[in-house]
Design a protein around this motif. Sequence first.
Motif, PDB file in Angstrom:
ATOM      1  N   SER A 106       1.048  -1.117   0.019  1.00  0.00           N
ATOM      2  CA  SER A 106      -0.046  -0.186   0.149  1.00  0.00           C
ATOM      3  C   SER A 106       0.918   1.308  -0.150  1.00  0.00           C
ATOM      4  O   SER A 106       1.806   1.421   0.747  1.00  0.00           O
ATOM      5  N   TYR A 107       0.660   2.147  -0.952  1.00  0.00           N
ATOM      6  CA  TYR A 107       1.444   3.349  -1.082  1.00  0.00           C
ATOM      7  C   TYR A 107       0.813   4.307  -0.208  1.00  0.00           C
ATOM      8  O   TYR A 107      -0.445   4.845  -0.298  1.00  0.00           O
ATOM      9  N   VAL A 108       1.297   4.701   0.826  1.00  0.00           N
ATOM     10  CA  VAL A 108       0.609   5.853   2.009  1.00  0.00           C
ATOM     11  C   VAL A 108       1.692   6.614   2.522  1.00  0.00           C
ATOM     12  O   VAL A 108       2.881   6.549   2.453  1.00  0.00           O
TER      13      VAL A 108
ATOM     14  N   PHE B 271       6.052  12.217   3.191  1.00  0.00           N
ATOM     15  CA  PHE B 271       6.565  11.499   2.283  1.00  0.00           C
ATOM     16  C   PHE B 271       5.977  10.108   2.144  1.00  0.00           C
ATOM     17  O   PHE B 271       5.405   9.401   2.970  1.00  0.00           O
ATOM     18  N   TYR B 272       5.305   9.683   0.688  1.00  0.00           N
ATOM     19  CA  TYR B 272       4.767   8.372   0.519  1.00  0.00           C
ATOM     20  C   TYR B 272       5.760   7.346   0.195  1.00  0.00           C
ATOM     21  O   TYR B 272       6.672   7.607  -0.662  1.00  0.00           O
ATOM     22  N   ASP B 273       5.252   5.985   0.606  1.00  0.00           N
ATOM     23  CA  ASP B 273       6.136   4.879   0.309  1.00  0.00           C
ATOM     24  C   ASP B 273       5.321   3.634   0.489  1.00  0.00           C
ATOM     25  O   ASP B 273       4.032   3.911   1.178  1.00  0.00           O
ATOM     26  N   LYS B 274       5.883   2.694   0.148  1.00  0.00           N
ATOM     27  CA  LYS B 274       5.037   1.184   0.592  1.00  0.00           C
ATOM     28  C   LYS B 274       5.154   1.228   2.237  1.00  0.00           C
ATOM     29  O   LYS B 274       5.845   1.451   3.083  1.00  0.00           O
ATOM     30  N   LEU B 275       4.140   0.835   2.573  1.00  0.00           N
ATOM     31  CA  LEU B 275       3.597   0.622   4.070  1.00  0.00           C
ATOM     32  C   LEU B 275       4.534   0.056   4.748  1.00  0.00           C
ATOM     33  O   LEU B 275       5.004   0.157   5.866  1.00  0.00           O
TER      34      LEU B 275
ATOM     35  N   ASN C 150      -2.541   6.330  11.870  1.00  0.00           N
ATOM     36  CA  ASN C 150      -2.809   7.562  10.880  1.00  0.00           C
ATOM     37  C   ASN C 150      -3.876   7.004   9.743  1.00  0.00           C
ATOM     38  O   ASN C 150      -4.704   7.815   9.366  1.00  0.00           O
ATOM     39  N   MET C 151      -3.424   5.834   8.966  1.00  0.00           N
ATOM     40  CA  MET C 151      -4.200   5.639   7.918  1.00  0.00           C
ATOM     41  C   MET C 151      -5.493   4.925   8.133  1.00  0.00           C
ATOM     42  O   MET C 151      -6.414   5.316   7.469  1.00  0.00           O
ATOM     43  N   LEU C 152      -5.582   4.518   9.417  1.00  0.00           N
ATOM     44  CA  LEU C 152      -6.792   3.876   9.691  1.00  0.00           C
ATOM     45  C   LEU C 152      -7.518   4.835  10.607  1.00  0.00           C
ATOM     46  O   LEU C 152      -8.794   4.387  10.979  1.00  0.00           O
ATOM     47  N   ASP C 153      -7.063   5.634  11.095  1.00  0.00           N
ATOM     48  CA  ASP C 153      -7.867   6.569  12.187  1.00  0.00           C
ATOM     49  C   ASP C 153      -8.250   5.842  13.563  1.00  0.00           C
ATOM     50  O   ASP C 153      -9.327   5.638  13.801  1.00  0.00           O
TER      51      ASP C 153
END
Length: 195
Positions: free
Chosen positions: A35-37, A46-50, A67-70
Amino acid sequence: VLLLGNNDGLSDSIIVASVNPQTLKVTMTSLARDSYVPIACSDFGFYDKLNHARASSRQCIVDTIENMLDIEIDFYFETDFYALVKMVDALGGLELESPVSFSGSLPLEDDPDEFEPITIQEGRYLMNGKEVITFARERAHMPNGDFDRQLNQQYVIQELATKILASRNINTVLDLLDIAKDNMTMNIPLRSINV
């Protein structure tokens, strides 16, 4: 509870397990490692693979997933390949069903540059620890690739838990944790397991 299966400093298996304390029901959600997050510990979002967040630190991947799933992660349980191998072998194997036959390999614990060939047969049978981890890691031969791998990882965890619970002995859990202690890290208090 964040369940991380690590390889070479990256998290190849990422599962968030939610436990309902009243019903004791556990729900597992697999997160695609690619996942690119936005990575929490990086500057400027900065975005990168999880799974690359784990290369920075355990806290970085925890923060990134929160942060991704709150959500708030209360505990983590982190292992490498060999923890699962040792736990499964200590339990006498796991009876699993593979939809396909395939050949894979497992790096040797004492020499990660050397690989042991492992063959998985189609059908249901008793797998040893090395076969179980090979089955759980496989995606190339699975009909639905990485989606099947994520489901198979959950399947292995469910079957492992079922076999542990079938022993009806809390010492089984503690013994398994002791067997795999060199290959795992967790912040789950042992007193909460020994209830």
